[in-house]
Design an enzyme around this catalytic site. Structure first.
Site, mmCIF file in Angstrom:
data_model
loop_
_atom_site.group_PDB
_atom_site.id
_atom_site.type_symbol
_atom_site.label_atom_id
_atom_site.label_comp_id
_atom_site.label_asym_id
_atom_site.label_seq_id
_atom_site.Cartn_x
_atom_site.Cartn_y
_atom_site.Cartn_z
ATOM 1 N N ASP A 95 -51.380 95.188 56.365
ATOM 2 C CA ASP A 95 -49.979 95.231 56.761
ATOM 3 C C ASP A 95 -49.811 96.453 57.673
ATOM 4 O O ASP A 95 -50.587 97.404 57.572
ATOM 5 C CB ASP A 95 -49.102 95.370 55.523
ATOM 6 C CG ASP A 95 -47.645 95.616 55.861
ATOM 7 O OD1 ASP A 95 -47.084 94.839 56.642
ATOM 8 O OD2 ASP A 95 -47.095 96.614 55.358
ATOM 9 N N ASP A 127 -48.054 97.357 51.159
ATOM 10 C CA ASP A 127 -47.260 98.247 50.307
ATOM 11 C C ASP A 127 -45.876 97.718 49.990
ATOM 12 O O ASP A 127 -45.151 98.302 49.191
ATOM 13 C CB ASP A 127 -47.110 99.623 50.972
ATOM 14 C CG ASP A 127 -46.144 99.577 52.154
ATOM 15 O OD1 ASP A 127 -46.157 98.577 52.889
ATOM 16 O OD2 ASP A 127 -45.388 100.546 52.343
ATOM 17 N N ASP A 151 -45.368 91.866 50.950
ATOM 18 C CA ASP A 151 -46.827 91.762 50.926
ATOM 19 C C ASP A 151 -47.340 91.159 49.624
ATOM 20 O O ASP A 151 -48.521 90.810 49.528
ATOM 21 C CB ASP A 151 -47.459 93.150 51.108
ATOM 22 C CG ASP A 151 -47.114 93.775 52.444
ATOM 23 O OD1 ASP A 151 -47.078 93.034 53.443
ATOM 24 O OD2 ASP A 151 -46.872 94.992 52.492
#
Length: 643
Positions: A340, A539, A543
């Protein structure tokens, strides 16, 4: 009367404390039983050394019952349910066999080791059920519905498609819908994971759990609460976690076969040698019991658990939290990692990277006024500008009484009789903004930066560029992974232009832009087809489905609770280079596990052969069996040392 009423809260508190204690006792029941079993084994050994045979046997018998009850119950229930034998049953048979031939201590030790590993496994499994409840807590429960000019607060589940709801500044959007009135800025981090708020106006979509920052909006409900994008995230997590790994399926298949083979051979051993080789019935039964003891998978089980726990402890000391041995084992087979962007490769908050002022104007004064005006806003971009102005401006910020917020465009104020505007190009004059400083804004925007213009009276006075800055350690971490032959991909909800700029700066091999949670999951599935074993590093709440879908989910320690609960591995210090360190630790562990498995199987085969040839007596068989167990445990403990 008062004394009675005063005592009620104390009674309730006492009951609550008792319930909490009982709940914890139940959660850790297996571990407590294993420890008690170990203590009883020690007591039995001391009593035996003191020639107190009967009390010694009683202590060992209690160790059998207390330590083996949970596993025996589980083994019997699973056998009845699946109509297939399992390792739990074999361990119980082996322990009973040891007792039958008078070796109570060895049988109790088998029970103790197996019950301890089972307790640790149960504890780990209980930890994995928290992420769904963490997700559910984020879902808004109430909404302000508008009907016939009246406002009423209703539960989210009562909303119907077509209803109109009012969402005020600072509130969470209760369900998916379309804006039919008003303009605002929405923080969509819960869905996209991106820290940059998005301006929303008429006909723009909004999603449940996102945060309305600035203006009041009226939203038309487009989906029932059960079908929102946020609920899809929950469903994706549940679906991904219900899938068993190939290793787990293999172990389950191997378990039944191993138990059947051992028990079949033991039964044959009780009869055939008497007729084929002329052994006495005493020798035949004696050899069968030795076989049951030496063939039990105690050393084989110890080949994995101590090594895994040692590696997990090693990782924890170095800021890497593994949630189970399976994930640690899989890490060594990693071929690709998806990252990410926000909060993972980048810091997660916007920072001013460039400031260009108009020639002839004081840059320090422009910053001072700009920071003073933006100080009235809670917008993340405004706060980043204030921080930059405090550091680079001329003196303390000014006390400005009136600042007007123009929703979706920017802010304006009058300072010392001069009008200041701060915001988008359209707000300060698109043509003048585009021509400012030879088109510097266009160049900065091509680098994936967000542009904010400052206008003083009728002149564009400055342009500021903001960006979610890449972490200092990101490049080194990515380069180290690439040297290890691991393919790197960035998944982001940002635009193509921003994603391209960040990808070039971080050195990742590939990037995919404009990803929603569903997109990330689909991309992860495709990556798994291409590279077999794939990890996801993230995080945010958004996600969570991708973390659960990947073979290995890795969360940043400063991320959301949901990401931390869903992930298999957590980098507690947000230190990306720890990923390469975790991979090296995984490879070390797998090497040691393979050594242990080969050694323990070789010892078992040697003991079985020696028993069949009648050159192995029971004491030596026990020494060989337990000795091999101790050796593989010591070999596994080597992982406690850092290399």
């Amino acid at each position: 009367m008062s004394s009675c009423s005063d005592s009620k809260p104390l009674i309730r508190q006492k009951e609550a404390d008792e319930n909490t204690f009982l709940k914890k006792l139940k959660q850790h029941g297996e571990l407590i039983a294993a420890i008690m079993s170990g203590i009883l084994i020690g007591a039995g050994w001391l009593l035996d050394k003191s020639n107190m045979n009967t009390p010694s046997i009683v202590a060992y018998l209690l160790a059998f019952v207390i330590g083996g009850f949970a596993k025996a119950k589980e083994g019997i229930e699973e056998t009845i349910k699946n109509k297939d034998l399992n390792v739990e049953m074999l361990m119980i048979f082996a322990a009973i066999g040891s007792a039958i031939i008078g070796y109570w201590a060895e049988g109790a030790i088998l029970i103790f080791i197996f019950s301890l590993s089972g307790a640790l496994e149960t504890y780990t499994m209980n930890k994995s059920h928290k992420e769904i409840s963490s997700l559910m807590e984020l879902q808004p429960e109430e909404a302000l519905r508008i009907a016939d000019g009246k406002e009423e607060i209703v539960h989210v589940s009562e909303l119907n498609v077509g209803d109109h709801i009012l969402v005020k500044p600072g509130e969470n959007v209760p369900t998916d819908g379309v804006i039919i009135q008003g303009q605002t800025t929405i923080n969509e981090a819960a869905i996209t994971g991106e820290s940059m708020p998005v301006s929303k106006g008429l006909d723009h979509e909004v999603f449940a759990t996102t945060v309305n920052i600035t203006g009041s909006i009226t939203v038309k409900v487009t989906k029932p609460s059960s079908e929102t994008l946020f609920n899809k995230i929950i469903e994706l997590v549940q679906s991904a976690q219900s899938e068993k790994s190939p290793s787990q399926l293999f172990i389950e298949r191997f378990e039944g076969t191993y138990v059947k083979v051992v028990l079949a051979v033991v039964i044959l051993m009780m009869f055939l040698p008497h007729y084929l080789f002329g052994w006495s019935w005493t020798d035949t039964f004696y050899r069968a019991m030795i076989l049951l003891v030496v063939a039990s998978p105690c050393a084989l089980m110890a080949s994995i658990m101590p090594a895994t726990l040692s590696a997990i402890s090693n990782g924890a000391k170095n800021g890497i939290l593994f949630k189970g041995g399976m994930h640690l084992e899989n890490l060594s087979h990693l071929n690709a990692i998806a990252f990410d962007k926000t909060g993972t490769l980048t810091k997660g908050t916007p920072e001013v990277t460039d400031f260009v002022g108009k020639e002839g104007l004081s840059k320090e004064n422009i910053l001072l006024v700009t920071g003073s005006i933006e100080n009235h806003s809670t917008h993340p971009l405004a706060q980043a500008i204030v921080k930059y102005a405090r550091k680079h401006g001329n003196g303390d910020l000014l006390n400005i009484e009136t600042v007007e917020d123009v929703t979706g465009f920017g802010v304006k104020a009058v300072v010392d009789g001069e009008e200041w505007k701060i915001g988008k190009a359209d707000f300060v004059g698109k043509e003048e903004a585009g021509n400012f400083a030879n088109g510097v804004a266009k160049q900065l925007a091509s680098e994936g930066k967000t542009i904010v213009f400052v206008k003083k009276n009728n002149t564009v006075a400055a342009v500021l560029a903001l960006k979610d800055v890449v972490r200092e350690e990101t490049k080194a971490a990515i380069d180290e992974l690439k040297k290890a032959g691991i393919y790197t991909i960035m998944l982001t909800g940002d635009s193509e232009k921003t994603a391209q700029a960040i990808a070039a700066e971080t050195h990742v091999d590939e990037y995919i832009a404009e990803c929603l949670p569903e997109t990330k999951v689909e991309e992860l599935k495709q990556l798994k087809k291409r590279y077999d074993t794939v990890a996801m590093v993230g995080d945010g709440i958004n996600d969570a489905p991708a973390l659960a879908t990947a073979n290995i989910g890795i969360a940043m320690g400063e991320g959301t609770d949901v990401a931390l609960e869903t992930a298999d591995i957590v980098l507690m210090k947000n230190d990306l280079p720890r990923i390469a360190e975790a991979i090296r630790l995984s490879k070390r562990m797998n090497r040691i596990v393979k050594q242990n498995i080969v050694f323990s199987l070789a010892v078992i085969m040697l003991l079985i052969a020696s028993n069949f040839l009648q050159i192995l007596d029971l004491p030596y068989g026990v020494i060989g069996h337990e000795g091999s167990t101790i050796l593989v445990i010591l070999n596994g403990l080597r992982l406690l040392k850092k290399q």
